[in-house]
Write a protein that holds these residues in place. Structure first.
Motif, short mmCIF file in Angstrom:
data_model
loop_
_atom_site.label_atom_id
_atom_site.label_comp_id
_atom_site.label_asym_id
_atom_site.label_seq_id
_atom_site.Cartn_x
_atom_site.Cartn_y
_atom_site.Cartn_z
N PRO A 11 -1.89 -0.28 13.22
CA PRO A 11 -2.03 1.17 13.05
C PRO A 11 -1.25 1.64 11.81
N LYS A 12 -1.82 2.62 11.13
CA LYS A 12 -1.26 3.04 9.84
C LYS A 12 0.21 3.45 9.91
N GLU A 13 0.60 4.00 11.04
CA GLU A 13 1.98 4.48 11.19
C GLU A 13 3.02 3.36 11.02
N PHE A 14 2.57 2.13 11.09
CA PHE A 14 3.51 1.01 10.96
C PHE A 14 3.78 0.62 9.52
N ALA A 15 3.05 1.22 8.60
CA ALA A 15 3.20 0.82 7.20
C ALA A 15 4.52 1.30 6.60
N VAL A 16 5.20 0.42 5.91
CA VAL A 16 6.45 0.74 5.21
C VAL A 16 6.23 0.41 3.74
N PHE A 17 6.57 1.36 2.89
CA PHE A 17 6.35 1.13 1.47
C PHE A 17 7.66 1.02 0.70
N GLY A 18 7.59 0.40 -0.43
CA GLY A 18 8.74 0.34 -1.32
C GLY A 18 8.22 0.26 -2.74
N LEU A 19 8.88 0.95 -3.67
CA LEU A 19 8.42 0.99 -5.06
C LEU A 19 9.47 0.39 -5.99
N GLY A 20 9.02 -0.44 -6.91
CA GLY A 20 9.94 -1.01 -7.88
C GLY A 20 9.25 -1.36 -9.17
N TYR A 21 10.03 -1.86 -10.11
CA TYR A 21 9.51 -2.20 -11.43
C TYR A 21 9.81 -3.66 -11.71
N ASP A 22 8.77 -4.36 -12.14
CA ASP A 22 8.96 -5.77 -12.50
C ASP A 22 9.02 -5.86 -14.02
N SER A 23 10.22 -6.12 -14.54
CA SER A 23 10.39 -6.08 -16.00
C SER A 23 9.66 -7.26 -16.66
N GLU A 24 9.50 -8.32 -15.94
CA GLU A 24 8.82 -9.50 -16.49
C GLU A 24 7.37 -9.17 -16.87
N SER A 25 6.67 -8.54 -15.93
CA SER A 25 5.27 -8.22 -16.23
C SER A 25 5.12 -6.78 -16.69
N ASP A 26 6.25 -6.06 -16.85
CA ASP A 26 6.26 -4.67 -17.27
C ASP A 26 5.30 -3.85 -16.40
N ASP A 27 5.48 -3.96 -15.11
CA ASP A 27 4.52 -3.35 -14.18
C ASP A 27 5.27 -2.69 -13.02
N TYR A 28 4.73 -1.58 -12.55
CA TYR A 28 5.26 -0.95 -11.35
C TYR A 28 4.52 -1.51 -10.14
N LYS A 29 5.29 -1.85 -9.12
CA LYS A 29 4.67 -2.48 -7.95
C LYS A 29 5.08 -1.75 -6.68
N VAL A 30 4.14 -1.65 -5.76
CA VAL A 30 4.45 -1.09 -4.44
C VAL A 30 4.26 -2.21 -3.42
N LEU A 31 5.26 -2.40 -2.59
CA LEU A 31 5.13 -3.40 -1.52
C LEU A 31 4.83 -2.64 -0.23
N ARG A 32 3.76 -3.01 0.44
CA ARG A 32 3.47 -2.42 1.74
C ARG A 32 3.61 -3.49 2.80
N MET A 33 4.51 -3.25 3.74
CA MET A 33 4.69 -4.21 4.82
C MET A 33 4.30 -3.57 6.13
N MET A 34 3.76 -4.37 7.02
CA MET A 34 3.43 -3.88 8.36
C MET A 34 3.84 -4.93 9.36
N GLN A 35 4.44 -4.46 10.43
CA GLN A 35 4.79 -5.36 11.53
C GLN A 35 4.47 -4.62 12.82
N CYS A 36 3.67 -5.24 13.66
CA CYS A 36 3.42 -4.61 14.95
C CYS A 36 3.13 -5.70 15.98
N VAL A 37 3.12 -5.29 17.22
CA VAL A 37 2.87 -6.25 18.29
C VAL A 37 1.41 -6.12 18.71
N GLY A 38 0.71 -7.23 18.74
CA GLY A 38 -0.70 -7.23 19.06
C GLY A 38 -0.94 -7.18 20.56
N PRO A 39 -2.23 -7.16 20.99
CA PRO A 39 -2.57 -7.01 22.41
C PRO A 39 -2.02 -8.14 23.28
#
Lengths: 164, 410
Positions: B156-184
Motif C-alpha cells: 500500500p502506498k502509505e508504506f513508501a518512504v522517500f529520501g533525496l540525495g545527490y550523487d556527485s559521481e554521476s552528477d545526478d539527483y536521486k530519490v530512493l523509495r523504500m517500502m516494507q510491509c507484511v504480506g497476507p
C-alpha cells in the motif's frame, strides 16, 4: 629564498601604465602576490639593487588606491580579516568610488593578485547591484542588450515572479 | 570603461540571491548562458553551502511555508506545485495547475492538503501529498519542479518512504523509495527503487537488508549517502542501528550509533544534517531527557560527540520529543524542535544553553526542515534554456567553422 640580509630588499619601485613611479615598502608590496613573486625572484638571484616592477595594466590613480589598501592591510595579520576596525575601514574605503573606479580597482586587484581586495570589491559590487533593474545593470557594466524584443519578453514572462 | 572579464562577473554574481539572478537572465545573452551554465550553478551552490547563506526554514503542517528567523532564515509562504483541491466554497479559484503561476493561486489556510516533506538537498526538496500519489522534486528558489513518473507499488502506498540525495559521481539527483510491509501470509515484502533526475525514470535496486524503524521519517542525506534508523532483527525496535544507502554504489551498510545510555530505554532516534554532518537526536522518552549527538568525522564511531542534553523539569510529563534541525553561525547556535517548539541553543561554552524560542510558530504538530537557495533547474523546456542552449552551442560550433544557422533562435 635568500637568507643573507645583504640581498634582502626593503623597498621596490612600481611603475604604473602611465609611467608614474611609486616607491613601496616590501611589507606593503607583499600584499600583492604578483609583486611578492617579483621580489622573491629578485632576492633569489641575490640582487641588491632596488628593483623596478612595471605594471602595464594599472593606471597611477588606480595603483594609488591599491597601494592605499595594501598599506592599511599590511598592518594587520593575515588572519585578521574579521577585525572590526579593518572591516569598517574597508567599507569606508570602497564607499567613495563610482562603478567605473570600482571596476578598474577590481581588475587591478585581479591582475596584481591581491585576493582579499578582489573579494572585497566583488562583495561590495554584489551588494550594491542586488536590487537594481536589468536596465541599470546594462548601464553599469556597459552591456549591450543582444536579445530580440521577443526573446526578452519571453524570458521575462517565464520568470515574471522574479520581476515583482 | 573596460568590461570586467567573465570570471570576475561570475565571482560577483555568485554572491547574489537566486531571485536577483533570475531577473538578471535578461541582461544579455552572455549573462543568460553564464547564469544557466552547470559550472556557474555549482559555483553558486558551493559558495552558498560554504557560507551557509540564503537558507530557508521549512515547516510542514497543513500547508508548507518557510521563514526568516533571527536573520538566519527567510520566512515566506512556499507555493508548491502539488495539486490542490480547494474547498467547495472556493469555486472562483481553479485548482492550481501544475506549472501555473503559483502566486496567483495562494494557499487557503483551511485547505486540508497535507504535504509530506521528504528531505532537501542542494536547494531541491522532495515532497508528496499524504497519500503519496504525487511525488515532486521542487526547487522553491527557481520555482522549477519535476513530477516523478509513476512506478509500481507492491505495498500500500502509505508504506513508501522517500529520501533525496545527490550523487556527485554521476552528477545526478536521486530519490530512493523504500517500502516494507507484511504480506497476507505474514511474509515481509520489501521493495526499493531509485529515481534518477537525469534519466527521469525509476529502476529497482537491491532491497534494504534491515527493517526500517520509523517508517514515517525520510532518509537523511549526508556525505553522499541516505541514512535511516533501522533494526537488524525484524520487529525488534529496541536494537537500533543506523543504515546508510550509498547513492554512488547503491548499496547498504551499517553505521555505528553514538554510544548512548542503553540503561535508559531510548524510544526515538532522529537523524539529521547539522552543517553537513550526521546528527542523531536520542530521546529517552520515559526519562524526560534527550541528547543531541553529532558525528564529527564521518564513519568514525569515536567521533560521535554529545552536543546537548535537554532534560525536562516538569513532573507532570516525562515524554519528550527533541530533534535537531539546523546548525548556524558556524555551529555557535543550534536550532531544535523540542515538544513542538522551535528552540535555539547557544553552543558557545561547554554545554548548550537555551537561547530563545522562535515566535509565531504554529502551536500544533509540525515538521521542520531546511533548504538553501540554489539555481538547480528541474524543468527542461523553458525559453531560457533554449536561448541559453543555443548560445552555448554557437560557441562550440565556431571552431569547426561550419555553418552556424540554428533553428533554436526564434
Amino acid at each position: 629564498m635568500a637568507s643573507s640580509s645583504s640581498s634582502s630588499l626593503s623597498r621596490v619601485v612600481v611603475k604604473s601604465s602611465d609611467n608614474n613611479l611609486f616607491v613601496v615598502n616590501k611589507k606593503v608590496a607583499s600584499q600583492s602576490q604578483l609583486l611578492k613573486q617579483c621580489i622573491d625572484n629578485m632576492e633569489e638571484k641575490g640582487t641588491n639593487d632596488v628593483i623596478l616592477i612595471p605594471l602595464s595594466n594599472v593606471t597611477s590613480n588606480i595603483l594609488t588606491l591599491v597601494l592605499e589598501y595594501c598599506e592599511k592591510h599590511a598592518d594587520f595579520a593575515d588572519d585578521d580579516n574579521n577585525n572590526q576596525e579593518l572591516k569598517q575601514w574597508d567599507h569606508e574605503f570602497l564607499k567613495k568610488f563610482d562603478y567605473a573606479t570600482l571596476n578598474s580597482l577590481t581588475m587591478a586587484a585581479d591582475y596584481m593578485v591581491t585576493k582579499s581586495l578582489l573579494n572585497l570589491c566583488c562583495q561590495f559590487i554584489a551588494d550594491s547591484i542586488k536590487d537594481l533593474t536589468v536596465q541599470q545593470i546594462r548601464q553599469i557594466f556597459d552591456i549591450k542588450n543582444d536579445f530580440t524584443p521577443q526573446e526578452e519578453a519571453d524570458i521575462k514572462n517565464e520568470n515574471a515572479w522574479a520581476f515583482r | 570603461m573596460a568590461a570586467l572579464p567573465t570570471e570576475i562577473i561570475a565571482e560577483i554574481l555568485c554572491m547574489l540571491p537566486v531571485k536577483t539572478l533570475i531577473r538578471f537572465l535578461c541582461v544579455s545573452k552572455s549573462w543568460l548562458s553564464l547564469i544557466k551554465s552547470p559550472k556557474f550553478i555549482k559555483q553558486h551552490l558551493n559558495r552558498t553551502l560554504k557560507f551557509n547563506s540564503h537558507r530557508h526554514l521549512l515547516l510542514t503542517y497543513s500547508t508548507l511555508s518557510s521563514s526568516t528567523i533571527n536573520r538566519q532564515f527567510k520566512f515566506s509562504k512556499l507555493n508548491h506545485p502539488l495539486k490542490l483541491k480547494f474547498p467547495e466554497n472556493h469555486h472562483e479559484k481553479k485548482p492550481c495547475p501544475l506549472g501555473g503561476p503559483f502566486e496567483s493561486c495562494p494557499f487557503e489556510p483551511s485547505s486540508k492538503t497535507n504535504i509530506i516533506f521528504w528531505g532537501s538537498c542542494n536547494g531541491v526538496i522532495c515532497i508528496s501529498d499524504a497519500k503519496r500519489n504525487d511525488v515532486v522534486l521542487f526547487n522553491p528558489a527557481t520555482k522549477t519542479y519535476r513530477n516523478l513518473p509513476a512506478t509500481e507499488y507492491p505495498c500500500p502506498k502509505e508504506f513508501a518512504v522517500f529520501g533525496l540525495g545527490y550523487d556527485s559521481e554521476s552528477d545526478d539527483y536521486k530519490v530512493l523509495r523504500m517500502m516494507q510491509c507484511v504480506g497476507p501470509n505474514d511474509e515481509i515484502k520489501n521493495d526499493a527503487r531509485v529515481y534518477s533526475l537525469k534519466s527521469n525514470s525509476w529502476r529497482r535496486v537491491s532491497d534494504i537488508p534491515y527493517s526500517l524503524i520509523f517508517p514515517d521519517t525520510h532518509g537523511v542525506f549526508v556525505n553522499g549517502s541516505l541514512h535511516y534508523v533501522v533494526s537488524e532483527i525484524p520487529f525488534q525496535s529496541e536494537y537500533k542501528s543506523i543504515a546508510k544507502f550509498d547513492l554512488k554504489t547503491e548499496s547498504y551498510s551499517l553505521l555505528d550509533c553514538p554510544d548512548y545510555d542503553h540503561s535508559m530505554r531510548c524510544w526515538t532516534l532522529y537523524l539529521g544534517d547539522l552543517g553537513g554532518r550526521l546528527s542523531c537526536s536520542v530521546n529517552y522518552d520515559f526519562h524526560g531527557s534527550a541528547d543531541v549527538w553529532i558525528m564529527d568525522e564521518y564513519g568514525k564511531k569515536d567521533s560521535w560527540i554529545r552536543l546537548l542534553r535537554i532534560s525536562k523539569m516538569e513532573k507532570e510529563t516525562i515524554l519528550i520529543d527533541v530533534k535537531a534541525i539546523a546548525w548556524c553561525n558556524n555551529g555557535k547556535m543550534i536550532l531544535t524542535v523540542v515538544d513542538n517548539e522551535l528552540r535555539w541553543y547557544d553552543m558557545r561554552g561547554r554545554r548548550g544553553i537555551r537561547a530563545g524560542v522562535l515566535e509565531g510558530m504554529p502551536g500544533e504538530n509540525f515538521e521542520a526542515g531546511t533548504y538553501v537557495e540554489s539555481l538547480v533547474m528541474l524543468d527542461e523546456e523553458k525559453v531560457t534554456n533554449i536561448v541559453a542552449g543555443s548560445t552555448r552551442k554557437d560557441k562550440v560550433e565556431k571552431p569547426g567553422g561550419g555553418t552556424t544557422t540554428r533553428k533554436g533562435k526564434k
